[in-house]
Enzyme design. Structure first.
Site, PDB file in Angstrom:
ATOM      1  N   ARG A  84      -9.434  -0.526   7.318  1.00  0.00           N
ATOM      2  CA  ARG A  84     -10.404   0.421   6.754  1.00  0.00           C
ATOM      3  C   ARG A  84     -10.744   1.493   7.787  1.00  0.00           C
ATOM      4  NH1 ARG A  84     -14.140  -1.315   2.066  1.00  0.00           N
ATOM      5  NH2 ARG A  84     -14.535   0.730   1.199  1.00  0.00           N
ATOM      6  N   CYS A  85      -9.697   2.085   8.295  1.00  0.00           N
ATOM      7  CA  CYS A  85      -9.855   2.988   9.434  1.00  0.00           C
ATOM      8  C   CYS A  85      -8.658   3.908   9.443  1.00  0.00           C
ATOM      9  CB  CYS A  85      -9.882   2.147  10.696  1.00  0.00           C
ATOM     10  SG  CYS A  85      -9.249   2.930  12.169  1.00  0.00           S
ATOM     11  N   GLU A 143     -12.897   5.080   4.525  1.00  0.00           N
ATOM     12  CA  GLU A 143     -13.048   4.431   5.825  1.00  0.00           C
ATOM     13  C   GLU A 143     -14.385   4.741   6.485  1.00  0.00           C
ATOM     14  OE1 GLU A 143      -9.934   5.517   5.036  1.00  0.00           O
ATOM     15  OE2 GLU A 143      -9.135   3.495   5.025  1.00  0.00           O
ATOM     16  N   GLN A 153       0.834  -1.205   0.000  1.00  0.00           N
ATOM     17  CA  GLN A 153       0.000   0.000   0.000  1.00  0.00           C
ATOM     18  C   GLN A 153       0.872   1.259   0.000  1.00  0.00           C
ATOM     19  OE1 GLN A 153      -3.152  -2.071   2.980  1.00  0.00           O
ATOM     20  NE2 GLN A 153      -3.536   0.085   2.660  1.00  0.00           N
TER      21      GLN A 153
HETATM   22  O1  CDP Z   1      -7.000   6.611   0.603  1.00  0.00           O
HETATM   23  P1  CDP Z   1      -8.131   5.909  -0.094  1.00  0.00           P
HETATM   24  O2  CDP Z   1      -8.034   5.925  -1.590  1.00  0.00           O
HETATM   25  O3  CDP Z   1      -8.382   4.543   0.457  1.00  0.00           O
HETATM   26  O4  CDP Z   1      -9.493   6.672   0.324  1.00  0.00           O
HETATM   27  P2  CDP Z   1     -10.176   7.998  -0.202  1.00  0.00           P
HETATM   28  O5  CDP Z   1      -9.218   9.116  -0.288  1.00  0.00           O
HETATM   29  O6  CDP Z   1     -11.358   8.203   0.679  1.00  0.00           O
HETATM   30  O7  CDP Z   1     -10.650   7.663  -1.689  1.00  0.00           O
HETATM   31  C1  CDP Z   1     -11.371   6.509  -2.041  1.00  0.00           C
HETATM   32  C2  CDP Z   1     -11.975   6.704  -3.428  1.00  0.00           C
HETATM   33  O8  CDP Z   1     -13.111   7.574  -3.314  1.00  0.00           O
HETATM   34  C3  CDP Z   1     -11.009   7.355  -4.422  1.00  0.00           C
HETATM   35  O9  CDP Z   1     -11.195   6.837  -5.722  1.00  0.00           O
HETATM   36  C4  CDP Z   1     -11.434   8.808  -4.367  1.00  0.00           C
HETATM   37  O10 CDP Z   1     -11.126   9.518  -5.517  1.00  0.00           O
HETATM   38  C5  CDP Z   1     -12.958   8.702  -4.160  1.00  0.00           C
HETATM   39  N1  CDP Z   1     -13.462   9.920  -3.480  1.00  0.00           N
HETATM   40  C6  CDP Z   1     -14.307  10.790  -4.140  1.00  0.00           C
HETATM   41  O11 CDP Z   1     -14.711  10.515  -5.271  1.00  0.00           O
HETATM   42  N2  CDP Z   1     -14.685  11.961  -3.524  1.00  0.00           N
HETATM   43  C7  CDP Z   1     -14.288  12.252  -2.264  1.00  0.00           C
HETATM   44  N3  CDP Z   1     -14.657  13.381  -1.665  1.00  0.00           N
HETATM   45  C8  CDP Z   1     -13.470  11.342  -1.565  1.00  0.00           C
HETATM   46  C9  CDP Z   1     -13.050  10.190  -2.210  1.00  0.00           C
END
Ligand code: CDP
Length: 806
Positions: free
Chosen positions: A384-385, A760, A237
């Site tokens: 997931r946290c 998360e 990761q």
């Molecule tokens: O770090 P991780 O990618 O696990 O988590 P995240 O930043 O929450 O993003 C997860 C997915 O959700 C990514 O593809 C982001 O682009 C999308 N996302 C989104 O479309 N809009 C947001 N405000 C937050 C996340």
């Protein structure tokens, strides 16, 4: 303009930028079986490694005899701690400042601990070799119960720490103690409790569980003796951090280490850490001169590479008789297993658990966390946290329900009474965080209206009356949960891993034809970064998302970043992407001004290019600017169009949400039915609503699993009794409830596009919603708190203990 000229809406839609439900581009290869995972890497002459593991949770290793194993056809080498000592790799540093045995060094400290690494020409031969390695153990008393870890007569687990009264996070109180971490004002909090009209106190456990991604942890290590270079393909990761760790501990120059994380089949925190398999495969490749593959099986994954949670939280809330909270006091006993290998930013021994005041305006709070060793697997990953936020949200959300029950108040009303108000943001919490933005009342009220909360309570009252009259054996629970997360680690002022600040990065390179490639320090494990990162760039620079190729996971090409976990990608890398794109646009503006023969300030941005203010027909599209960047830039300007941004966020982001679970439980069987689950999330600006919905569905499914059955359980002798998917609850489409999703939008004021993380959130908010539903169902029978996981058996037991069978 003629009829064929696209409208502004059409031009905007053609970009598939932010806000668009763009289909996941990576699914083209995934749905056709064309993904490229670590186990797909097959190199000429590749060898395979596998572990001899300890059947004992605590034992002295008297001897290891590999003579018979070496006679097995195909077996080439058996690596033990003694072999690793010759290259100073018998122990490795952990992310939490502890050290961990790579292979058993004199002792084993948990069941299935790695004892020896057998290297063979194929996996079957390696397995045959394992069975022939003879290990003589002298069993020692196991320490499994965390509450007995600091008893005076508790067995000494970590003999390597004998006499050390100080650890990485300060003084140690006992030979099995790791650290004590305290935050908040103790005197003020104690005073609030003395004055309180009403107090509650409950020991709330969040059991040990495991991220269990469908693809287990694995790697292929290939050492090139001629060049002195090590290439590692792995399920990482955080590929750059792995490269730095390998450089530091193997003493190989960092530029000679190539870490490649290809497609990853789920991570959920499990693939952040460095595991013995990586070290052993690298050493085996250096020793044999051949590439070596290590692939965990399911039992190994569940029992040895990390765990999550295992927090035992004594929770106290003080309040007025009207239900205004006046103080919070929490003590956590944190079971870290045999080594403290928690994946938290360096300065945070209990992660961001001090978000435990949640969404409520506590005037004062005090938190103390004691980390202890037991004979269990090491880890403590953020499943997931965002670094112990899930535990914190569970603690406060159960606590608020218990308080509501004691006050005789509705749990939703109690929350509404105590929420931080919109005008209080940015809000300074009693335990030290600055919440960036929120509108909790609107979210909560929207949830209550959407599900007809009042109607559900009425229905519950009728059901309870019918139960008391003996007309039904079903009880009904409403599980309300309102969470505030803290995601986006993080600002360099308070977040680092091994001394490296937790910034993230993006490099964008535009080609002459108006297409480009963008690389980041993050690494998707299924979150859809290839889709959404291109959408941010599309909106920022007016080039269709389809024309931007996103590449992550190769340390030779991607700019340095701290990787993907804890919903940090959008808050940190998402910001870096926007900032890099803005640098591209700034240069593009200079080129357009030169070509259109006007001053830069006379230009304005218009969806997919620049136009001269007041002269709408004088335009230059971004596509044309890309071409011009390679042949006619202004005198003195360097040709080309590319930019890099390293983004150090000024603060975390604080997404939030209002969830409710409606559940019925048959008291005679313990069988529950989730009648309804509604989840409202606020993650600020929404990049791709469809991907967000997918993230919420996935997170809720994992929350459902954890709350309702998923557990890494040890028996009193230290055997893992849930070490396979036969016993470890992994819900399929059959068990998974239907999810109703909703949203509000409260942008982050400090993030360049106003976005907060979301990956998360559903796990953080989902677990308390399920658990509160079970507890709410039983509350009218006199119960205050029932520990998770709430499987059928425990529900039946709860009913029995509450006397429903007479
Ligand atoms: O770090 P991780 O990618 O696990 O988590 P995240 O930043 O929450 O993003 C997860 C997915 O959700 C990514 O593809 C982001 O682009 C999308 N996302 C989104 O479309 N809009 C947001 N405000 C937050 C996340």
């Amino acid at each position: 303009m003629n009829d064929m000229t696209p409208t502004r809406e059409q031009r905007s839609a053609a970009l598939e930028g932010m806000g668009c439900k763009r289909k996941r581009v990576e699914d083209i290869r995934f749905t056709q079986g064309k993904g490229n995972y670590v186990d797909d890497v097959k190199l000429p002459g590749m060898l395979h490694g596998d572990f001899v593991r300890s059947p004992h949770p605590h034992a002295r290793v008297k001897s290891i005899d590999d003579s018979e194993a070496l006679k097995v056809p195909g077996v080439l080498a058996v690596i033990t701690a003694e072999t690793l000592k010759t290259v100073n790799l018998a122990w490795m540093p952990t992310l939490a400042g502890d050290v961990q045995m790579v292979l058993a060094d004199g002792k084993v400290l948990f069941q299935n601990q790695e004892v020896a690494f057998v290297v063979a020409t194929d996996r079957y031969a390696a397995d045959d070799g394992i069975n022939k390695v003879k290990v003589e153990y002298e069993p020692l008393p196991p320490l499994i119960d965390p509450f007995k870890a600091m008893d005076a007569d508790a067995p000494v687990l970590r003999e390597d720490l004998a006499g050390k009264t100080t650890g990485a996070h300060g003084p140690r109180k006992h030979h099995n103690h790791i650290f004590e971490w305290t935050v908040g004002d103790k005197d003020l909090t104690d005073a609030a409790f003395k004055k309180a009209d009403v107090t509650i106190k409950e020991m709330i456990s969040y059991h040990r569980t495991h991220p269990s991604p469908l693809e287990t942890c694995q790697c292929v290590c290939s050492f090139d003796k001629i060049k002195g270079e090590l290439t590692i393909w792995g399920t990482f990761q955080a590929p750059h951090v792995i490269r730095t760790v390998v450089a530091l501990i193997a003493k190989i120059p960092e530029q000679k280490i190539h870490v490649i994380a290809p497609d990853i089949g789920g991570g959920f925190g499990n693939k952040v850490g460095a595991y013995p398999g990586y070290i052993c495969a690298a050493v085996a490749s250096i020793v044999t001169g051949k590439p070596v593959k290590w692939v965990e099986d399911r039992i190994e994954n569940l029992t040895a590479t990390s765990f999550a949670r295992d927090y035992h939280m004594t929770t106290e809330i003080a309040a007025t008789k009207e239900g205004k909270v006046t103080g919070l006091r929490v003590h956590v006993l944190a079971d870290h297993g045999a080594f403290d290998a928690c994946a938290d930013p360096s300065k945070w021994p209990a992660g961001f658990f001090n978000i435990v005041t949640g969404s409520y305006d506590f005037p004062t709070a005090h938190l103390a966390v004691d980390g202890i060793y037991t004979n269990k697997a090491p880890g403590g990953v953020a499943y997931r946290c965002s670094f112990r936020v899930t535990e914190a949200a569970y603690c406060i959300e159960r606590g608020m329900d218990i308080l509501a029950q004691k006050l005789g108040m509705d749990p939703a009303e109690l929350r509404l009474k105590n929420f931080i108000k919109p005008e209080q943001f940015p809000y300074h919490s009693a335990l030290g965080w600055e919440y960036d933005s929120g509108d909790y009342h609107t979210a909560m009220r929207k949830m209550m209206e959407s599900v007809d909360y009042a109607g559900l309570r009425k229905q519950q009252a009728e059901q309870r009356a019918a139960f008391k009259r003996g007309e039904t054996r079903e009880i009904m629970g409403l599980g309300v949960s309102f969470f505030t997360e803290i995601v986006g680690a993080g600002p360099s002022k308070n977040c680092d891993i091994l001394g490296i600040a937790m910034f993230d990065s993006c490099e964008i390179r535009m080609h002459p034809t108006g297409a480009g490639i963008a690389r980041m320090g993050t690494k998707s494990q299924g979150q859809g970064h290839e889709t959404t990162w291109a959408q941010i760039i599309a909106t920022e620079i007016g080039i269709p998302a389809d024309n931007i190729m996103v590449e992550e996971g190769n340390t030779d090409t991607a700019p340095y970043g701290l990787g993907t976990y804890g919903s940090r990608s959008t808050p940190v890398a998402g910001a870096a992407i926007a900032m890099a794109a803005r640098k591209i646009r700034a240069k593009a503006q200079m080129i357009a001004a030169y070509k259109l023969e006007v001053h830069e300030d006379d230009l304005e941005w218009d969806i997919d290019g620049f136009r001269v203010k007041g002269l709408p027909e004088k335009v230059m599209s971004m596509k044309d600017i890309c071409w011009a960047a390679y042949n006619s830039v202004p005198p003195g300007m360097e040709p080309g169009l590319e930019a890099v941004s390293y983004y150090d966020p000024p603060n975390m982001t604080y997404p939030f949400g209002a969830y409710i679970c409606v559940m019925t439980i048959d008291v005679d069987t313990g069988v529950y039915k989730v009648k309804r689950f509604y989840a409202l999330d606020d993650c600020g600006t929404r990049i791709n609503p469809m991907i967000i919905e997918g993230q919420v569905h996935g997170g809720l499914t994992e929350a459902f699993a954890i709350a309702m059955g998923q557990e890494i359980r040890y028996d009193a002798e230290g055997n893992v009794v849930t070490g396979s998917f036969m016993d470890f609850f992994m819900p399929t489409a059959v068990e998974t409830p239907h999810w109703e999703t909703d949203f509000t939008v409260t942008p982050s004021p400090h993030h360049p596009i106003g976005a907060k993380g979301v990956g998360e959130s559903p796990n953080v908010g989902g677990v308390p919603a399920f658990s509160n539903a079970v507890n709410d169902a039983f509350s009218f029978l006199g119960s205050t708190h029932i520990q998770m996981p709430h499987d059928f058996w425990r529900n039946w037991l709860a009913a029995k203990n509450l006397g429903v069978f007479g």
